[in-house]
Design an enzyme around this catalytic site. Structure first.
Site, PDB file in Angstrom:
ATOM      1  N   HIS A 146      44.189  38.965  45.085  1.00 58.65           N
ATOM      2  CA  HIS A 146      45.011  38.779  43.892  1.00 58.65           C
ATOM      3  C   HIS A 146      45.058  37.317  43.458  1.00 58.65           C
ATOM      4  O   HIS A 146      45.284  37.028  42.296  1.00 58.65           O
ATOM      5  CB  HIS A 146      46.400  39.379  44.109  1.00 58.65           C
ATOM      6  CG  HIS A 146      46.350  40.861  44.037  1.00 58.65           C
ATOM      7  ND1 HIS A 146      46.127  41.632  45.154  1.00 58.65           N
ATOM      8  CD2 HIS A 146      46.367  41.707  42.980  1.00 58.65           C
ATOM      9  CE1 HIS A 146      46.061  42.892  44.784  1.00 58.65           C
ATOM     10  NE2 HIS A 146      46.194  42.972  43.478  1.00 58.65           N
ATOM     11  N   GLU A 170      42.458  54.954  43.909  1.00 59.78           N
ATOM     12  CA  GLU A 170      41.989  53.739  44.590  1.00 59.78           C
ATOM     13  C   GLU A 170      41.909  53.922  46.100  1.00 59.78           C
ATOM     14  O   GLU A 170      41.634  52.985  46.833  1.00 59.78           O
ATOM     15  CB  GLU A 170      42.861  52.536  44.225  1.00 59.78           C
ATOM     16  CG  GLU A 170      44.346  52.734  44.405  1.00 59.78           C
ATOM     17  CD  GLU A 170      45.162  51.537  43.905  1.00 59.78           C
ATOM     18  OE1 GLU A 170      44.606  50.464  43.671  1.00 59.78           O
ATOM     19  OE2 GLU A 170      46.388  51.701  43.778  1.00 59.78           O
ATOM     20  N   ASP A 193      40.697  48.206  45.299  1.00 60.24           N
ATOM     21  CA  ASP A 193      41.123  48.850  46.538  1.00 60.24           C
ATOM     22  C   ASP A 193      40.158  49.956  46.944  1.00 60.24           C
ATOM     23  O   ASP A 193      39.946  50.182  48.137  1.00 60.24           O
ATOM     24  CB  ASP A 193      42.539  49.406  46.394  1.00 60.24           C
ATOM     25  CG  ASP A 193      43.569  48.305  46.592  1.00 60.24           C
ATOM     26  OD1 ASP A 193      43.403  47.523  47.549  1.00 60.24           O
ATOM     27  OD2 ASP A 193      44.509  48.207  45.791  1.00 60.24           O
ATOM     28  N   CYS A 247      40.370  50.078  35.977  1.00 58.39           N
ATOM     29  CA  CYS A 247      41.185  48.877  35.756  1.00 58.39           C
ATOM     30  C   CYS A 247      40.983  47.837  36.862  1.00 58.39           C
ATOM     31  O   CYS A 247      41.627  46.795  36.855  1.00 58.39           O
ATOM     32  CB  CYS A 247      42.654  49.226  35.621  1.00 58.39           C
ATOM     33  SG  CYS A 247      43.374  49.872  37.134  1.00 58.39           S
TER      34      CYS A 247
HETATM   35  C1  PEP Z   1      42.638  47.860  42.053  1.00 56.93           C
HETATM   36  O1  PEP Z   1      42.913  48.076  43.233  1.00 56.93           O
HETATM   37  O2  PEP Z   1      41.483  47.950  41.582  1.00 56.93           O
HETATM   38  C2  PEP Z   1      43.698  47.490  41.094  1.00 56.93           C
HETATM   39  C3  PEP Z   1      43.474  47.407  39.812  1.00 56.93           C
HETATM   40  O3  PEP Z   1      44.926  47.183  41.606  1.00 56.93           O
HETATM   41  P1  PEP Z   1      45.252  45.832  42.385  1.00 56.93           P
HETATM   42  O4  PEP Z   1      44.075  44.910  42.210  1.00 56.93           O
HETATM   43  O5  PEP Z   1      46.495  45.266  41.789  1.00 56.93           O
HETATM   44  O6  PEP Z   1      45.429  46.290  43.783  1.00 56.93           O
HETATM   45 MG    MG Z   2      44.964  48.368  43.816  1.00 58.25          MG
END
Ligand code: PEP
Ligand code: MG
Length: 579
Positions: free
Chosen positions: A199, A440, A464, A511
């Site tokens: 992140h 995910e 994920d 996403c």
């Molecule tokens: C993902 O896991 O692809 C996602 C969009 O969520 P995050 O990156 O916040 O875990």
């Molecule tokens: Mg995620």
């Protein structure tokens, strides 16, 4: 002397600026003996550090007053006041001096001993307010340790006036650290550890600043204030470049900016392939303040609002009113375009202050929806806030990390309860609010039919999905080379989810970071994807790629790539597809 370091470029672009070394925000300090004759000097060193922190806090307070940040300003000023009181307490200013003399130890160690002692005392305190001050005490100690090592905080006062050309060099930065840069825009950051879909990296992309992780030795080799070039696209850091190299990179930087400016011409164009297929390009956001970037990107909706960032860098959870205000701002700001609000997804590298949650939420632990279901009050507050905001736009709810229908049932029950409460209170909301699920976890992708029947839409979280399919910690640079979006297992899961969702007429988006990766746009289109959500900085380049793509040409390549069973062949086919 000039030298070059190589790492993992996680956010493109070029920055040229001065290095600022960031001290790790932990109290892991060395312990060494100080000879008798140097004790007085060590005490002086400690006093000097305390004095520096005092100046830092004064400067911080002055800045808060100037920046007029409404309610937040009062909260922040109060926080500085508490920190100053702690710093001025004799247990902070006097006792470590005595410990240095008594134990003949270095100042950092004396401070650590005193901190351990103070924290132990806090454990017995009955008063909740006082007990909550533990974190403040620790933070003040961290500031003093940073000052002892000759550093300021993450964004030190002395660099504020030329913050735009400040490049942070850290061993590691947490997402909570990086979210602070939204207020103090730095030119770039580089870290010794980290993966490309951590992140921290995602936030760098959303800030639109160059960033490199996994440099291993940058924090050790780069010195404070040295001039460095960060080439986020190539993953290269050049330390103390000579004039020729500087000129070359200034030119590259200029070209990069020009290209970005040119792209703004397609901002209002419909994202449509050459054969006339319309593609939705939405934005991922972390905070309502990201709306500006969303507007500039020409996104036609918010595909992922990562609400957990509203819960970071604070000691309490945001109230229903505060969350409602944030969600409403985004809903209204998007003027009827879809806004997908994801319920709190804390865990793995996204941590909350320990005052809010003392549990460690590992990637395989009590994360995301699992955590929310175990904290009904916290979940209820968020659901009520989202529901109330649903009056002000096309708000939808997205559930992270679904793995079982039992979780989905419980979530819907929690939502129904929040709806019933609001109804009883006479508060208005969209009773038919759409509920979607993130796909995910491999189990959810494999057993998709059980979710397809019950959800209004799906969003594939590739970050994920890759992590869990390949058993690769997405934040660990030691295995970053194995984190592979093109692994046949990953591609097969993604393609199968898109195919099944399309066949069942359930809208499906991607996403995760793959949605904003230009090299993968055509491949995802070839799998039948019509809906992408990414951080705003990537949206226009992806749109340009969509405008230059022809589905009938792409689809056969996508089929071949799905059938290919070795990495080399997949890369070769992908290169042809993108040619
Ligand atoms: C993902 O896991 O692809 C996602 C969009 O969520 P995050 O990156 O916040 O875990
Ligand atoms: Mg995620």
């Amino acid at each position: 002397m000039s030298f070059t370091l190589h790492g993992l470029g996680v956010s493109g672009g070029i920055a040229i600026g001065h290095a600022h070394l960031v001290t790790a925000t932990s109290l892991e300090v060395d312990h060494y003996q100080i000879p008798e004759e140097f004790i007085a000097r060590e005490v002086k060193r400690f006093d000097k550090a305390v004095k520096q922190v005092r100046t830092e806090l004064d400067a911080l307070e002055a800045e808060i007053k100037v920046s007029h940040r409404g309610d937040a300003s009062a909260d922040m000023a109060a926080f500085v006041t508490v920190h100053r009181m702690i710093l001025e307490d004799p247990s902070f200013t006097e006792t470590p001096r005595e410990v240095i003399a008594r134990e003949s130890c270095n100042a950092e160690w004396a401070l650590k001993l005193q901190l351990d002692d103070l924290l132990a005392q806090f454990a017995d305190v009955q008063d909740e307010y006082l007990r909550e001050r533990r974190t403040d005490v620790r933070q003040v100690a961290e500031r003093v340790v940073a000052a002892l090592s000759g550093q300021g905080g993450v964004v030190p006062e002395k660099l504020r006036e030329r913050i735009e050309d400040t490049i942070l060099v850290a061993h590691d930065l947490s997402p909570a650290d990086v979210i602070l840069f939204k207020d103090h825009q730095v030119a770039a950051f580089v870290t010794d550890v980290g993966g490309s879909t951590s992140h921290t990296a995602i936030l760098a992309r959303s800030l639109g600043i160059p960033a490199i992780v996994a440099l291993h030795t940058a924090r050790e080799l780069v010195r404070e204030d040295e001039v460095i070039i960060v080439d986020g696209t190539q993953g290269v850091v050049i330390v103390e470049p000579d004039e020729t190299v500087l000129t070359e990179y200034r030119l590259k930087q200029h070209q990069w900016k020009l290209e970005r400016q040119k792209l703004s011409r397609i901002k209002t164009a419909t994202a449509e392939t050459l054969d006339g297929t319309v593609v939705e390009l939405h934005a991922n956001i972390e905070l309502p303040t990201d709306l500006d970037a969303v507007k500039k990107s020409g996104a036609t909706g918010i595909g992922l609002f990562r609400t957990e960032f509203l819960f970071m860098n604070r000691k309490d959870s945001p109230s229903e009113e505060e969350q409602f205000a944030a969600y409403r701002t985004v809903a209204e700001g998007m003027r009827g375009q879809p806004v997908v609000i994801r319920t709190l997804d804390i865990g793995a590298d996204k941590t909350l202050d320990e005052e809010i949650s003392s549990t460690a939420h590992s990637a395989l632990g009590l994360r995301a929806i699992r955590y929310c279901l175990s904290e009904p009050q916290l979940f209820n507050t968020q659901l009520r806030a989202i529901l109330r905001a649903s009056r002000y736009g096309d708000v939808r709810i997205l559930i992270p990390m679904l793995v079982s229908t039992a979780e989905l049932r419980q979530t819907i029950a929690a939502l129904d309860m929040a709806k019933a409460e609001l109804k009883a209170e006479g508060k208005k909301f969209n009773e038919n609010i759409q509920v979607g699920g993130m796909i995910e976890i491999p189990a959810a992708a494999i057993a998709l039919p059980m979710f397809l029947k019950k959800l209004d839409f799906l969003s594939i979280g590739t970050n994920d999905l890759i992590q869990y399919t390949l058993a690769i910690d997405r934040t660990d640079d030691a295995v970053a080379h194995l984190y592979d979006p093109l692994h046949p297992a990953v591609l097969s899961l993604i393609a199968s989810v898109i195919r099944q969702a399309n066949a069942a007429n359930v809208p499906v988006a991607v996403c995760g970071e793959m949605a904003g990766d230009l090299a993968l746009t055509r491949l995802l289109l070839g799998f039948g994807l019509k809906h992408f959500s990414m951080h705003p900085a990537n949206l226009l380049p992806v749109k340009q790629r969509v405008l230059m793509s022809n589905l009938p040409d792409i689809e056969p390549f996508a089929t071949k790539i799905l059938k290919a069973d070795d990495a080399e062949k997949i890369h070769l086919l992908l290169a042809k597809l993108n040619a």
